[in-house]
Scaffold this motif. Sequence first.
Motif, mmCIF file in Angstrom:
data_model
loop_
_atom_site.group_PDB
_atom_site.id
_atom_site.type_symbol
_atom_site.label_atom_id
_atom_site.label_comp_id
_atom_site.label_asym_id
_atom_site.label_seq_id
_atom_site.Cartn_x
_atom_site.Cartn_y
_atom_site.Cartn_z
ATOM 1 N N LYS A 1 38.382 27.841 13.878
ATOM 2 C CA LYS A 1 37.816 28.081 12.548
ATOM 3 C C LYS A 1 36.379 28.588 12.625
ATOM 4 O O LYS A 1 35.953 29.383 11.799
ATOM 5 C CB LYS A 1 37.897 26.805 11.709
ATOM 6 N N ARG A 2 35.637 28.140 13.624
ATOM 7 C CA ARG A 2 34.248 28.577 13.779
ATOM 8 C C ARG A 2 34.161 30.048 14.188
ATOM 9 O O ARG A 2 33.118 30.671 14.055
ATOM 10 C CB ARG A 2 33.519 27.731 14.824
ATOM 11 N N LEU A 3 35.256 30.596 14.695
ATOM 12 C CA LEU A 3 35.256 31.986 15.159
ATOM 13 C C LEU A 3 35.762 32.975 14.101
ATOM 14 O O LEU A 3 35.817 34.170 14.352
ATOM 15 C CB LEU A 3 36.126 32.108 16.419
ATOM 16 N N LEU A 4 36.110 32.467 12.933
ATOM 17 C CA LEU A 4 36.666 33.340 11.896
ATOM 18 C C LEU A 4 35.720 34.456 11.486
ATOM 19 O O LEU A 4 36.140 35.583 11.283
ATOM 20 C CB LEU A 4 37.023 32.517 10.655
ATOM 21 N N ASP A 5 34.447 34.138 11.324
ATOM 22 C CA ASP A 5 33.504 35.127 10.794
ATOM 23 C C ASP A 5 33.105 36.189 11.804
ATOM 24 O O ASP A 5 33.002 37.359 11.464
ATOM 25 C CB ASP A 5 32.247 34.438 10.260
ATOM 26 N N ALA A 6 32.860 35.769 13.033
ATOM 27 C CA ALA A 6 32.378 36.722 14.038
ATOM 28 C C ALA A 6 32.456 36.081 15.420
ATOM 29 O O ALA A 6 32.423 34.854 15.547
ATOM 30 C CB ALA A 6 30.930 37.113 13.740
ATOM 31 N N PRO A 7 32.537 36.901 16.464
ATOM 32 C CA PRO A 7 32.471 36.362 17.827
ATOM 33 C C PRO A 7 31.113 35.705 18.071
ATOM 34 O O PRO A 7 30.108 36.118 17.486
ATOM 35 C CB PRO A 7 32.619 37.605 18.714
ATOM 36 N N VAL A 8 31.116 34.652 18.893
ATOM 37 C CA VAL A 8 29.883 33.954 19.241
ATOM 38 C C VAL A 8 29.873 33.650 20.728
ATOM 39 O O VAL A 8 30.914 33.689 21.390
ATOM 40 C CB VAL A 8 29.720 32.643 18.434
ATOM 41 N N ASP B 1 44.032 30.387 27.393
ATOM 42 C CA ASP B 1 45.340 30.280 28.047
ATOM 43 C C ASP B 1 46.483 30.382 27.039
ATOM 44 O O ASP B 1 47.560 30.870 27.370
ATOM 45 C CB ASP B 1 45.463 28.947 28.809
ATOM 46 N N ARG B 2 46.243 29.931 25.828
ATOM 47 C CA ARG B 2 47.257 29.976 24.770
ATOM 48 C C ARG B 2 47.275 31.329 24.048
ATOM 49 O O ARG B 2 48.064 31.524 23.118
ATOM 50 C CB ARG B 2 47.008 28.864 23.747
ATOM 51 N N GLY B 3 46.354 32.229 24.409
ATOM 52 C CA GLY B 3 46.302 33.547 23.782
ATOM 53 C C GLY B 3 45.676 33.557 22.404
ATOM 54 O O GLY B 3 45.889 34.490 21.630
ATOM 55 N N LEU B 4 44.868 32.542 22.102
ATOM 56 C CA LEU B 4 44.286 32.432 20.764
ATOM 57 C C LEU B 4 42.844 32.929 20.680
ATOM 58 O O LEU B 4 42.367 33.252 19.595
ATOM 59 C CB LEU B 4 44.369 30.976 20.288
ATOM 60 N N VAL B 5 42.157 32.959 21.820
ATOM 61 C CA VAL B 5 40.801 33.517 21.878
ATOM 62 C C VAL B 5 40.692 34.390 23.121
ATOM 63 O O VAL B 5 41.517 34.305 24.026
ATOM 64 C CB VAL B 5 39.687 32.429 21.919
ATOM 65 N N GLU B 6 39.657 35.206 23.122
ATOM 66 C CA GLU B 6 39.367 36.011 24.318
ATOM 67 C C GLU B 6 37.870 36.088 24.517
ATOM 68 O O GLU B 6 37.090 35.954 23.577
ATOM 69 C CB GLU B 6 39.984 37.405 24.203
ATOM 70 N N ARG B 7 37.496 36.253 25.774
ATOM 71 C CA ARG B 7 36.084 36.431 26.120
ATOM 72 C C ARG B 7 35.850 37.909 26.389
ATOM 73 O O ARG B 7 36.663 38.565 27.009
ATOM 74 C CB ARG B 7 35.755 35.644 27.394
ATOM 75 N N GLN B 8 34.690 38.361 25.914
ATOM 76 C CA GLN B 8 34.295 39.751 26.144
ATOM 77 C C GLN B 8 32.834 39.768 26.565
ATOM 78 O O GLN B 8 32.081 38.847 26.208
ATOM 79 C CB GLN B 8 34.475 40.574 24.858
ATOM 80 N N PRO B 9 32.424 40.785 27.307
ATOM 81 C CA PRO B 9 31.004 40.872 27.672
ATOM 82 C C PRO B 9 30.128 40.961 26.422
ATOM 83 O O PRO B 9 30.496 41.609 25.448
ATOM 84 C CB PRO B 9 30.914 42.167 28.476
ATOM 85 N N HIS B 10 28.988 40.292 26.465
ATOM 86 C CA HIS B 10 28.027 40.372 25.361
ATOM 87 C C HIS B 10 27.337 41.730 25.460
ATOM 88 O O HIS B 10 26.897 42.125 26.534
ATOM 89 C CB HIS B 10 27.008 39.231 25.481
ATOM 90 N N PRO B 11 27.212 42.460 24.351
ATOM 91 C CA PRO B 11 26.627 43.807 24.423
ATOM 92 C C PRO B 11 25.149 43.826 24.836
ATOM 93 O O PRO B 11 24.682 44.813 25.397
ATOM 94 C CB PRO B 11 26.811 44.364 23.016
ATOM 95 N N ASP B 12 24.420 42.727 24.559
ATOM 96 C CA ASP B 12 22.982 42.715 24.822
ATOM 97 C C ASP B 12 22.562 41.798 25.964
ATOM 98 O O ASP B 12 21.421 41.831 26.384
ATOM 99 C CB ASP B 12 22.217 42.274 23.557
ATOM 100 N N ASN B 13 23.464 40.951 26.444
ATOM 101 C CA ASN B 13 23.110 39.958 27.453
ATOM 102 C C ASN B 13 24.210 39.947 28.516
ATOM 103 O O ASN B 13 25.290 39.422 28.280
ATOM 104 C CB ASN B 13 22.959 38.582 26.788
#
Length: 146
Positions: free
Chosen positions: A48-55, A80-92
Amino acid sequence: MTKHAHSGSEADHLWQMLVGLVWETRGEWRRKVSTATGLPFSRVRVLKRLLDAPVTLKQLADMTDSDAPATTVAVNDLEDRGLVERQPHPDNRRAKLVSLTPAGRRLVELVHRTVRDDAPLAVQQLSKTDLAHLRRILERINSHET
């Protein structure tokens, strides 16, 4: 004795009654959320905390009042459940952004659609006048919180 000094104990007592009322209803609602999703409530809370934007993981830990290791475990499980993903941070370069996958977003939307969060019966049975007073009081309290 000032008006505020005298009212402190009464305000504290009313606050404890309000907290108790809310607290008692949360357990049942959390169980319903877990049943609907097949996930522990703590995982759904992360989604639910990720609904608005990636953090970042750090931001997510702060948002969920959790420490970094526990947040990492939760994100690993959700990934592992396919519900979130990690991506490189554009600035860090050292940070990763955590975001919902389409499946994660659908799961949160399922909770919103299917798990009712109705007011307790005692609140539903208040008169229109009492509800209007309660709304006025809560709006006044909320306006002081911001």
